[in-house]
Scaffold this active site. Structure first.
Site, PDB file in Angstrom:
ATOM      1  N   GLN A  26     -70.663  70.977  32.374  1.00 23.30           N
ATOM      2  CA  GLN A  26     -71.979  70.705  32.938  1.00 23.30           C
ATOM      3  C   GLN A  26     -72.633  69.509  32.265  1.00 23.30           C
ATOM      4  O   GLN A  26     -72.155  68.997  31.248  1.00 23.30           O
ATOM      5  CB  GLN A  26     -72.873  71.943  32.789  1.00 23.30           C
ATOM      6  CG  GLN A  26     -73.001  72.440  31.366  1.00 23.30           C
ATOM      7  CD  GLN A  26     -73.666  73.798  31.271  1.00 23.30           C
ATOM      8  OE1 GLN A  26     -74.718  73.942  30.672  1.00 23.30           O
ATOM      9  NE2 GLN A  26     -73.024  74.812  31.855  1.00 23.30           N
ATOM     10  N   HIS A  34     -76.874  67.675  31.875  1.00 19.66           N
ATOM     11  CA  HIS A  34     -78.308  67.763  32.150  1.00 19.66           C
ATOM     12  C   HIS A  34     -78.883  66.358  32.346  1.00 19.66           C
ATOM     13  O   HIS A  34     -78.486  65.414  31.647  1.00 19.66           O
ATOM     14  CB  HIS A  34     -79.054  68.436  30.992  1.00 19.66           C
ATOM     15  CG  HIS A  34     -78.469  69.746  30.586  1.00 19.66           C
ATOM     16  ND1 HIS A  34     -78.382  70.818  31.440  1.00 19.66           N
ATOM     17  CD2 HIS A  34     -77.937  70.163  29.404  1.00 19.66           C
ATOM     18  CE1 HIS A  34     -77.827  71.838  30.806  1.00 19.66           C
ATOM     19  NE2 HIS A  34     -77.544  71.460  29.580  1.00 19.66           N
ATOM     20  N   GLU A  72     -80.723  68.807  24.005  1.00 21.10           N
ATOM     21  CA  GLU A  72     -80.644  70.066  23.268  1.00 21.10           C
ATOM     22  C   GLU A  72     -79.879  69.899  21.965  1.00 21.10           C
ATOM     23  O   GLU A  72     -79.180  68.907  21.753  1.00 21.10           O
ATOM     24  CB  GLU A  72     -79.992  71.145  24.129  1.00 21.10           C
ATOM     25  CG  GLU A  72     -78.585  70.801  24.587  1.00 21.10           C
ATOM     26  CD  GLU A  72     -78.116  71.676  25.731  1.00 21.10           C
ATOM     27  OE1 GLU A  72     -78.942  72.202  26.494  1.00 21.10           O
ATOM     28  OE2 GLU A  72     -76.880  71.829  25.878  1.00 21.10           O
ATOM     29  N   HIS A  75     -70.727  68.447  28.769  1.00 24.96           N
ATOM     30  CA  HIS A  75     -70.467  69.387  27.685  1.00 24.96           C
ATOM     31  C   HIS A  75     -70.163  70.779  28.224  1.00 24.96           C
ATOM     32  O   HIS A  75     -70.444  71.090  29.385  1.00 24.96           O
ATOM     33  CB  HIS A  75     -71.671  69.458  26.747  1.00 24.96           C
ATOM     34  CG  HIS A  75     -72.921  69.955  27.411  1.00 24.96           C
ATOM     35  ND1 HIS A  75     -73.746  69.137  28.144  1.00 24.96           N
ATOM     36  CD2 HIS A  75     -73.475  71.195  27.487  1.00 24.96           C
ATOM     37  CE1 HIS A  75     -74.764  69.844  28.625  1.00 24.96           C
ATOM     38  NE2 HIS A  75     -74.615  71.105  28.241  1.00 24.96           N
ATOM     39  N   ARG A 108     -73.735  71.688  37.346  1.00 29.19           N
ATOM     40  CA  ARG A 108     -72.421  72.253  37.091  1.00 29.19           C
ATOM     41  C   ARG A 108     -71.370  71.369  37.757  1.00 29.19           C
ATOM     42  O   ARG A 108     -71.460  71.082  38.948  1.00 29.19           O
ATOM     43  CB  ARG A 108     -72.372  73.684  37.630  1.00 29.19           C
ATOM     44  CG  ARG A 108     -71.199  74.507  37.134  1.00 29.19           C
ATOM     45  CD  ARG A 108     -71.242  75.913  37.724  1.00 29.19           C
ATOM     46  NE  ARG A 108     -72.390  76.663  37.253  1.00 29.19           N
ATOM     47  CZ  ARG A 108     -73.244  77.303  38.057  1.00 29.19           C
ATOM     48  NH1 ARG A 108     -73.100  77.256  39.368  1.00 29.19           N
ATOM     49  NH2 ARG A 108     -74.253  77.985  37.551  1.00 29.19           N
TER      50      ARG A 108
END
Length: 320
Positions: free
Chosen positions: A97, A99, A116, A174, A194
């Site tokens: 996936q 972001h 993150e 990642h 995804r």
């Protein structure tokens, strides 16, 4: 109250396990607990205050009751509550996936993007994760490999160990591998694209949705450094040993191991969040005392001043 304990929102994604219940004392009727959202005001799952006169309130309601000053001057600079902290138990590997960054996510998804940080709580021997690509890749090759099932061949596979730290900037492809438990500190966003899911199906028996076009738009297809370690030296202050794990314009996170007592200064710039990784103890501020144990989450309002912590324990502390 300036210090409160929080109960998490739980997620039973198909790749999850039972270690958050077994090792971190999470109380839920769910058989599988993939994630526990320890600090969250996100509408997809909010933390709930469990102590003091505000017990039973969602975290967003508690913040509104105290007033926005409880977030601090830096916290108030964000349009939304800035961070989300969760525990993750990956019994099976997560999907590959990516972001989006803030610009793309605000334009397309109407929420912020997602950068993150991962702290590896524990892992099985030989566990690994995927972090970016292992060579320069064109968008055309990226799309082709997604379609023909050879995507994993161009991803960087990284072995993991307990205590490892990874900083995953928006746009980094990642995936957490099987047998890994993680504490994740992230932007307050639930936007995930995804790319590849090993052919798995959801509860409805259908393949889980992929977001290939959006992923191609936002993915960084150049290799990046994955060997992240704590970004500061370990500092010993009396009974406490503290190291800065990561810092950016979104959050700063520390790890502390304590055998005795120490103080933490929560200034007017930011609220503080503690998630307890090991042990037990007490936390005191302005005449209030809370007990805590492994797996607990504590929110500390900005400008609380000196907070005393006593015990034999380890925690992660985050602020903006």
């Amino acid at each position: 109250m300036a210090i409160v304990k929080l109960a998490p929102a739980f997620k039973d994604y198909l790749w999850g396990g039972t270690k958050l219940k077994e090792s971190y004392g999470k109380k839920t009727d769910l058989d599988i607990v993939a994630e526990s959202w320890e600090l969250s005001t996100h509408p997809d799952g909010e933390s709930v205050v469990t102590t003091g006169p505000y017990a039973g309130m969602k975290l967003s309601e508690y913040v509104n009751a105290l007033g926005k000053d409880c977030l601090g001057t830096k916290g108030n600079a964000f349009e939304f509550f800035p961070i989300l902290i969760k525990f993750i138990d990956a019994k099976q590997p997560l999907s590959i996936q990516v972001h989006p960054d803030n610009e793309y996510a605000l334009r397309v998804e109407k929420e912020y993007g997602k950068t993150e940080m991962w702290y590896v709580l524990d892992c099985e021997e030989g566990a690994s994760l995927y972090f970016g690509v292992n060579k320069e890749v064109t968008k055309e090759e990226f799309a082709r490999r997604i379609q023909d099932g050879t995507l994993l061949e161009i991803l960087k596979k990284v072995p993991v160990h307990k205590g490892d730290v990874f900083f995953i900037k928006a746009g980094t492809i990642h995936a957490i591998g099987a047998g890994i438990q993680i504490c994740e500190i992230q932007q307050n966003s639930n936007t995930t694209y995804r790319v590849f899911d090993y052919g798995r199906v959801g509860k409805d028996g259908k393949p889980r949705e992929l977001h290939i076009e959006k992923a191609i738009d936002v993915s960084n297809l150049s290799p990046i450094e994955s060997d992240f370690k704590p970004c500061g030296p370990q500092i010993t202050d009396g009974d406490a040993k503290t190291v800065m794990l990561a810092t950016c314009d979104l959050f700063t996170t520390y790890e502390t191991t304590l055998n005795g007592s120490t103080t933490l200064n929560v200034d007017k710039e930011s609220f503080g969040s503690i998630v307890v990784l090991e042990g037990a103890g007490t936390i005191e501020n302005n005449g209030e005392t809370l007990t805590f144990a492994k797996g607990d989450s504590i929110f500390i309002a900005a400008n609380s001043g000196e907070v005393k912590i006593t015990g034999n324990c380890q925690w992660i502390y985050s602020r903006v």
